[in-house]
Write an enzyme that holds these catalytic residues in place. Structure first.
Site, PDB file in Angstrom:
ATOM      1  N   SER A 117       0.969  -1.263  -0.061  1.00 23.45           N
ATOM      2  CA  SER A 117      -0.032  -0.109  -0.038  1.00 23.45           C
ATOM      3  C   SER A 117       0.942   1.330  -0.024  1.00 23.45           C
ATOM      4  O   SER A 117       1.711   1.445  -0.896  1.00 23.45           O
ATOM      5  CB  SER A 117      -1.088   0.057   1.249  1.00 23.45           C
ATOM      6  N   HIS A 140      -3.049  -1.679  -4.460  1.00 23.38           N
ATOM      7  CA  HIS A 140      -4.354  -1.857  -4.506  1.00 23.38           C
ATOM      8  C   HIS A 140      -4.915  -0.347  -4.422  1.00 23.38           C
ATOM      9  O   HIS A 140      -4.232   0.423  -3.827  1.00 23.38           O
ATOM     10  CB  HIS A 140      -4.858  -2.800  -3.494  1.00 23.38           C
TER      11      HIS A 140
END
Lengths: 233, 70
Positions: A117, A140
């Protein structure tokens, strides 16, 4: 050293192990400080909100002055950033990434275990980025958290936040906007979720990281950067 | 605040409702520290409050380390 002093020293080092899970490495004789400093970014990157004690966190308000101190200290020639993070606060993560990017002190990042992330922008922010063969990076989209109102503005805001992260990664790595977006919204790779998991050399292949390696690779790249050879990016 | 993490939000925020441990702000060795007081004049460093960046590199003031105040 008297017996008492010895025992006291032992107690101190035991305390260090207990409290931080770290061992204090004795400075080698004749050497006051090491030319390279090592900054570990682990667990959750803690930002505007103090996370419950169950989380292992990297506190950004502590890391930022450390970076300033490293930048100012002429004795510190280079900085190795070791990442094993599950992500965290966007603003705090981007703050650390921007600080790393704008430092004159040569920096090398090494992703061990995971750089997920918001860890991705920090990993690419260094002058040279290395990932260990078994480490993973999850790319993501940002999810909704906190107060969510079902109006288009919410999604626009989210999109804007997303854009900041994408722009930073694209600017500081070899990966293109479209390729990154494609990885971010890919389906079928993560359970019940969208995104892509990159393992070791996959992260290098897509252009996110520069090389697969370990601590020796990282330190030799850092030495090269310090001596001025092989400036990357 | 926005979290961008692979850990489910429920897990990150577990225990959020519990009352935070009280802290005190104290100057030790010329450095202002926020501390979680413990027993026997010991306290755990929560954070450093200083404008001198070198204080943040001092290994004895890293968050989580134990300091003695007398």
């Amino acid at each position: 050293m008297s017996e008492y002093e010895e025992r006291h020293d032992e107690e101190l080092s035991l305390e260090t192990i207990k409290e931080l899970g770290q061992m204090e490495v004795p400075a080698s004789a004749g050497e006051e400080s090491q030319p390279f400093h090592c900054l570990t970014i682990i667990g959750q990157i803690e930002g505007h909100m103090v996370l419950p004690p169950r989380n292992k966190t990297t506190k950004y308000e502590h890391v930022i002055p450390q970076l300033v101190a490293i930048e100012q200290n002429p004795k510190i020639e280079g900085l190795l950033v070791v990442l094993n993070t599950v992500g965290g606060d966007i603003e705090a993560g981007l703050a650390i990434a921007e600080m790393l990017k704008t430092m004159n002190t040569p920096t090398v990042s090494l992703v061990l275990g995971g750089g997920h992330s918001i860890g991705a922008p920090i990993a690419v922010a260094a002058d040279y980025s290395i990932i260990s063969a078994t480490a993973t990076m999850t790319i993501h989209p940002i999810r909704l958290s906190g107060l969510v109102i079902g109006v288009p503005q919410t999604y626009e805001y989210l999109d804007k936040m997303q854009e900041r992260v994408i722009r930073f990664i694209v600017k500081h790595s070899r990966v293109g906007t479209e390729a990154l977006r494609d990885m971010m919204f890919r389906t079928g790779e993560l359970v019940r979720d969208v995104g892509t998991v990159l393992v070791g050399d996959e992260a290098v292949k897509v252009g996110l990281m520069d090389e697969v390696g370990g601590v020796a690779t990282a330190l030799s790249r850092l030495s090269q950067l310090v001596s001025g050879e092989g400036k990357v990016q | 605040m926005m979290l961008f993490t692979v850990i489910p939000l429920d897990d990150v925020l577990e225990g959020m409702e519990e009352a935070p441990v009280p802290t005190v702000v104290m100057s030790i060795g010329g450095v202002t520290l926020e501390l979680e007081p413990g027993e026997n004049f010991q306290a755990k460093v929560v954070r450093v409050i200083s404008t001198d960046p070198s204080h943040y590199l001092n290994s004895s003031y890293q968050p989580g380390s134990i300091v003695h105040w007398t």
